[in-house]
Design a protein around this motif. Sequence first.
Motif, PDB file in Angstrom:
ATOM      1  N   VAL A   1     -27.924  -5.727 -33.325  1.00  0.00           N
ATOM      2  CA  VAL A   1     -29.471  -4.883 -32.598  1.00  0.00           C
ATOM      3  C   VAL A   1     -28.518  -4.861 -30.964  1.00  0.00           C
ATOM      4  N   ASN A   2     -28.768  -3.587 -30.212  1.00  0.00           N
ATOM      5  CA  ASN A   2     -28.048  -3.437 -29.265  1.00  0.00           C
ATOM      6  C   ASN A   2     -29.556  -3.475 -28.384  1.00  0.00           C
ATOM      7  N   ILE A   3     -28.962  -3.756 -27.020  1.00  0.00           N
ATOM      8  CA  ILE A   3     -30.475  -4.600 -25.788  1.00  0.00           C
ATOM      9  C   ILE A   3     -29.800  -3.279 -24.275  1.00  0.00           C
ATOM     10  N   LYS A   4     -30.280  -2.685 -24.444  1.00  0.00           N
ATOM     11  CA  LYS A   4     -29.913  -1.798 -22.526  1.00  0.00           C
ATOM     12  C   LYS A   4     -31.890  -2.014 -21.832  1.00  0.00           C
ATOM     13  N   ALA A   5     -30.849  -3.188 -20.421  1.00  0.00           N
ATOM     14  CA  ALA A   5     -32.072  -2.767 -19.520  1.00  0.00           C
ATOM     15  C   ALA A   5     -31.681  -2.273 -18.194  1.00  0.00           C
ATOM     16  N   LYS A   6     -32.632  -1.833 -17.019  1.00  0.00           N
ATOM     17  CA  LYS A   6     -32.318  -1.382 -15.685  1.00  0.00           C
ATOM     18  C   LYS A   6     -33.518  -1.353 -15.373  1.00  0.00           C
ATOM     19  N   VAL A   7     -32.918  -1.587 -13.822  1.00  0.00           N
ATOM     20  CA  VAL A   7     -34.728  -1.484 -12.965  1.00  0.00           C
ATOM     21  C   VAL A   7     -34.673  -0.341 -12.866  1.00  0.00           C
ATOM     22  N   ASN A   8     -35.870   0.562 -12.465  1.00  0.00           N
ATOM     23  CA  ASN A   8     -36.509   1.678 -12.231  1.00  0.00           C
ATOM     24  C   ASN A   8     -36.693   1.724 -11.478  1.00  0.00           C
ATOM     25  N   ARG A   9     -37.077   0.722 -10.788  1.00  0.00           N
ATOM     26  CA  ARG A   9     -37.592   1.172  -8.931  1.00  0.00           C
ATOM     27  C   ARG A   9     -38.754  -0.640  -8.403  1.00  0.00           C
ATOM     28  N   ALA A  10     -37.741  -0.778  -7.033  1.00  0.00           N
ATOM     29  CA  ALA A  10     -38.281  -1.658  -6.956  1.00  0.00           C
ATOM     30  C   ALA A  10     -39.096  -1.715  -5.621  1.00  0.00           C
ATOM     31  N   PHE A  11     -40.631  -2.420  -6.137  1.00  0.00           N
ATOM     32  CA  PHE A  11     -41.530  -2.440  -5.011  1.00  0.00           C
ATOM     33  C   PHE A  11     -41.532  -3.219  -4.037  1.00  0.00           C
ATOM     34  N   THR A  12     -42.724  -4.271  -3.824  1.00  0.00           N
ATOM     35  CA  THR A  12     -41.906  -5.080  -2.770  1.00  0.00           C
ATOM     36  C   THR A  12     -41.542  -6.464  -3.367  1.00  0.00           C
ATOM     37  N   SER A  13     -41.892  -7.459  -4.308  1.00  0.00           N
ATOM     38  CA  SER A  13     -40.965  -7.850  -4.369  1.00  0.00           C
ATOM     39  C   SER A  13     -41.220  -8.322  -6.280  1.00  0.00           C
ATOM     40  N   SER A  14     -41.849  -7.057  -6.749  1.00  0.00           N
ATOM     41  CA  SER A  14     -41.841  -7.086  -8.332  1.00  0.00           C
ATOM     42  C   SER A  14     -41.062  -5.910  -8.314  1.00  0.00           C
ATOM     43  N   MET A  15     -39.996  -5.624  -9.718  1.00  0.00           N
ATOM     44  CA  MET A  15     -39.503  -4.514 -10.025  1.00  0.00           C
ATOM     45  C   MET A  15     -40.473  -3.710 -11.335  1.00  0.00           C
ATOM     46  N   GLU A  16     -39.675  -3.091 -12.154  1.00  0.00           N
ATOM     47  CA  GLU A  16     -40.148  -2.208 -13.589  1.00  0.00           C
ATOM     48  C   GLU A  16     -38.361  -2.379 -13.477  1.00  0.00           C
ATOM     49  N   VAL A  17     -38.423  -3.081 -15.117  1.00  0.00           N
ATOM     50  CA  VAL A  17     -37.497  -2.367 -15.734  1.00  0.00           C
ATOM     51  C   VAL A  17     -37.544  -2.504 -17.206  1.00  0.00           C
ATOM     52  N   GLY A  18     -36.924  -1.013 -17.563  1.00  0.00           N
ATOM     53  CA  GLY A  18     -37.019  -0.146 -18.504  1.00  0.00           C
ATOM     54  C   GLY A  18     -36.183  -1.050 -19.524  1.00  0.00           C
ATOM     55  N   ILE A  19     -36.415  -1.515 -20.672  1.00  0.00           N
ATOM     56  CA  ILE A  19     -35.482  -1.857 -21.755  1.00  0.00           C
ATOM     57  C   ILE A  19     -35.641  -0.998 -22.797  1.00  0.00           C
ATOM     58  N   SER A  20     -34.164  -0.476 -24.151  1.00  0.00           N
ATOM     59  CA  SER A  20     -34.279   0.158 -25.055  1.00  0.00           C
ATOM     60  C   SER A  20     -33.561  -0.735 -25.612  1.00  0.00           C
ATOM     61  N   VAL A  21     -34.218  -0.484 -27.040  1.00  0.00           N
ATOM     62  CA  VAL A  21     -33.901  -1.346 -28.207  1.00  0.00           C
ATOM     63  C   VAL A  21     -33.482  -0.260 -29.668  1.00  0.00           C
ATOM     64  N   SER A  22     -32.224  -0.481 -29.591  1.00  0.00           N
ATOM     65  CA  SER A  22     -31.410   0.179 -30.826  1.00  0.00           C
ATOM     66  C   SER A  22     -30.550  -0.257 -31.637  1.00  0.00           C
ATOM     67  N   CYS A  23     -31.045  -0.245 -32.934  1.00  0.00           N
ATOM     68  CA  CYS A  23     -30.667  -0.825 -33.829  1.00  0.00           C
ATOM     69  C   CYS A  23     -28.890  -0.123 -34.555  1.00  0.00           C
ATOM     70  N   GLU A  24     -28.021  -0.375 -35.253  1.00  0.00           N
ATOM     71  CA  GLU A  24     -26.584  -0.133 -35.908  1.00  0.00           C
ATOM     72  C   GLU A  24     -26.711  -0.983 -36.755  1.00  0.00           C
ATOM     73  N   ASP A  25     -26.081   0.460 -37.659  1.00  0.00           N
ATOM     74  CA  ASP A  25     -26.030  -0.543 -38.995  1.00  0.00           C
ATOM     75  C   ASP A  25     -24.477  -0.247 -38.929  1.00  0.00           C
ATOM     76  N   LEU A  26     -24.188  -0.956 -39.025  1.00  0.00           N
ATOM     77  CA  LEU A  26     -22.384  -1.316 -38.861  1.00  0.00           C
ATOM     78  C   LEU A  26     -21.528  -0.550 -40.094  1.00  0.00           C
ATOM     79  N   PHE A  27     -22.061  -0.529 -41.235  1.00  0.00           N
ATOM     80  CA  PHE A  27     -21.315  -0.130 -42.604  1.00  0.00           C
ATOM     81  C   PHE A  27     -22.117   1.338 -42.803  1.00  0.00           C
ATOM     82  N   SER A  28     -23.086   1.687 -41.762  1.00  0.00           N
ATOM     83  CA  SER A  28     -23.220   3.089 -42.358  1.00  0.00           C
ATOM     84  C   SER A  28     -22.449   3.904 -41.099  1.00  0.00           C
ATOM     85  N   ASP A  29     -21.998   3.231 -40.008  1.00  0.00           N
ATOM     86  CA  ASP A  29     -21.896   3.611 -38.646  1.00  0.00           C
ATOM     87  C   ASP A  29     -23.271   4.718 -37.946  1.00  0.00           C
TER      88      ASP A  29
END
Length: 633
Positions: free
Chosen positions: A137-165
């Motif tokens: 499981v590969n997860i990537k997260a990054k902050v898309n935008r900060a408001f006052t005290s809150s921020m939106e984080v975008g998260i993307s999840v991909s699945c990798e099969d190492l044997f079939s590449d």
Amino acid sequence: MNTPLGPDCLPVVYGELETDTRLYSLGLIVHGESNGTGSTTLRGDMSSEIGDRDLVEDPLFILERGEVYRNPTEVKMSQIVLPCHANHCGELSVGQLLKWMDSTACLSAERHAGSPCITASVDDIHFEHTIGVGQVVNIKAKVNRAFTSSMEVGISVSCEDLFSDSLWNVCDAFATFVARRSEVGKVQLKQVVPRTQTEQMEYSIAAERRRMRLIHAEIITDLLSTSTAQLGECQEYQNAVSAERTRVESVELVLPPHANHQVSTFGGQIMAWMENVATISACRLCNAHPTLRTIDMFHFRGPSHIGDRLVLKAIVNNAFKHSMEVGVCAEAYQGAGELRHINSAFMTFEVLDKDGKPRTLPRIRPEHVDGNRRYQEAIARKKIRLDRKYIISCKQTEVPLSVPWDTSNQMYLSYSNLSALKIMAAQGNWMLSSEKNKVSLYTLEENQMLCFKVETTVNVPAEQAFQLLSDLRRRHEWDRHYQQCDVIIQPDEDDTIYQVTTPCVSRGGKGQDFILLASRRKPCDSRDPYLIALRSVTVPTHPASEDYTRGEVLCAGFSIIEESSDVTTISYYNQATPGVFPYISNDIAGLSSSFYGTFQSCSKYLEENRDSLDALPPLKPGAEWDGPGRTPL
Ligand SMILES: CCCCCCCCCCCCCCCC(=O)SCCNC(=O)CCNC(=O)[C@H](O)C(C)(C)COP(=O)(O)OP(=O)(O)OC[C@H]1O[C@@H](n2cnc3c(N)ncnc32)[C@H](O)[C@@H]1OP(=O)(O)O
């Protein structure tokens, strides 16, 4: 002759982008899909098989200056799925995945904030694939935008099969984190500075998603009360399973290993416990292994801590042919103390057969009173989910350009209307086509799609320009092709539906009419423009008539940027549809300069009215159309 800037054509969620982009709309993800030409077609699937590693967005961009750029808030996590992470079918448990997603996102938020952060909410998540033991499981997260005290984080999840590449997208999600520092009151976060075109787009749309998030609960409550009133009695099915049989209650004692690094209960752990009881409940209905498909947006209402007892309750609210909705609730108490509501969620499950197709499910027999209410509300939520999916993710080629408008999809249409305009405006590859008297015409050509932008600067305050341009009833004052414009419905102060009639384009032909949804938005902060987005919708009171050819607009509108208190840049965007192309082709080819005439009239209109807004009575929310050719206000 001036060429009309309208009929304001155009599109919504579909368009062509230059980058491999993922945009979200309340949990429905629009994926960028490479078409092999270096550009990207926006598709509305929740996720798609990537198959080719090159298509996975790489965080390292080479900027124009040759400098390598990596988003400073980006955090990645990779995990091999072990049997201890999986259920008895050898699939990664969604609860475990939610823990990993929450931790990765929190670390990204803290990287931006420089202080502890807590999960406030997670938008709808749709899981497209299950993940098996041995896969990564590969997860990537990054902050898309900060408001006052809150921020939106975008998260993307991909699945990798190492044997079939091979590599697949599994889901994308958006979570909101709030920064907390005990020594100060409310934290003021530094702004996110988007550097790439994708970041710019995510930054811009994040403001729209935040607006939806904050009004989501209210809107859903309103929609539920109106739609359940229309549903009548619950249907009775033979061999229906009693809802009572699916009721689950379970308690957890929050121990130190369940806490996060700020000693409150780890949000991912709460979600995992909720998913556990929901799965048991779903299983009691179908006596088979249920697969979790979606989790509706949820909100951590208040914290819980080590030593709290968490009471988790789940019940199947309703079962449809191929899916069931399970309602889950988490409450906390200490010793003999009162129960505190921590979180509630609605999860949709399916049961898959050996070919991966959803199986037909038994129906549910609700218990009286509360059971009936939950049963009816589940039907209403299903309709809301379907509306949202239709508006936000359907393919442009598969549906009519105009989408039916009604109160249950109003929020999503408004969102997709503004998002489409933001996407068009955020494109980095506009080409200057010509320039005259300080009015510039730009074009953007991508795979059979042509967009144009006309831009100028006026000596009028931005807010005044916004007010003047957003009332389409006055557009005839500067655009002679807006022959007549009537308000049909004004559901709220930001959305208005108009019927616009325009003269015929060809000799002896009929005039055109358009049913346009105009969605207005004031800036979320000083870096945002004022926006007026336009797109076609259909309303039952205004079918196409024999008097006019019904024209359609996919995406058009104004972006109004305050340069100083008295100077404003106005950009008008339009995605050309076949019906509109004849109006503009001469200008784009440089054979006519009628655009400039129209835009100059627009500038003159704004400057002449810079101190007044009183020509027409203000629009009042809730107004409804009451007859052809009349403005009911
Ligand atoms: C056995 C194995 C275990 C494994 C174990 C591993 C441990 C590995 C640890 C890793 C680390 C991970 C750590 C994850 C992080 C958590 O786990 S945090 C725990 C879960 N979350 C919580 O407990 C939060 C509970 N909720 C709350 O405390 C309050 O509701 C909140 C979120 C602070 C908001 O309170 P409020 O009174 O509404 O505050 P207010 O000042 O009005 O608003 C603050 C901001 O929140 C925003 N906001 C409010 N409501 C919402 C909403 N529904 N949606 C979006 N924004 C909202 C507001 O708009 C405002 O934003 P700004 O305008 O300031 O930008």
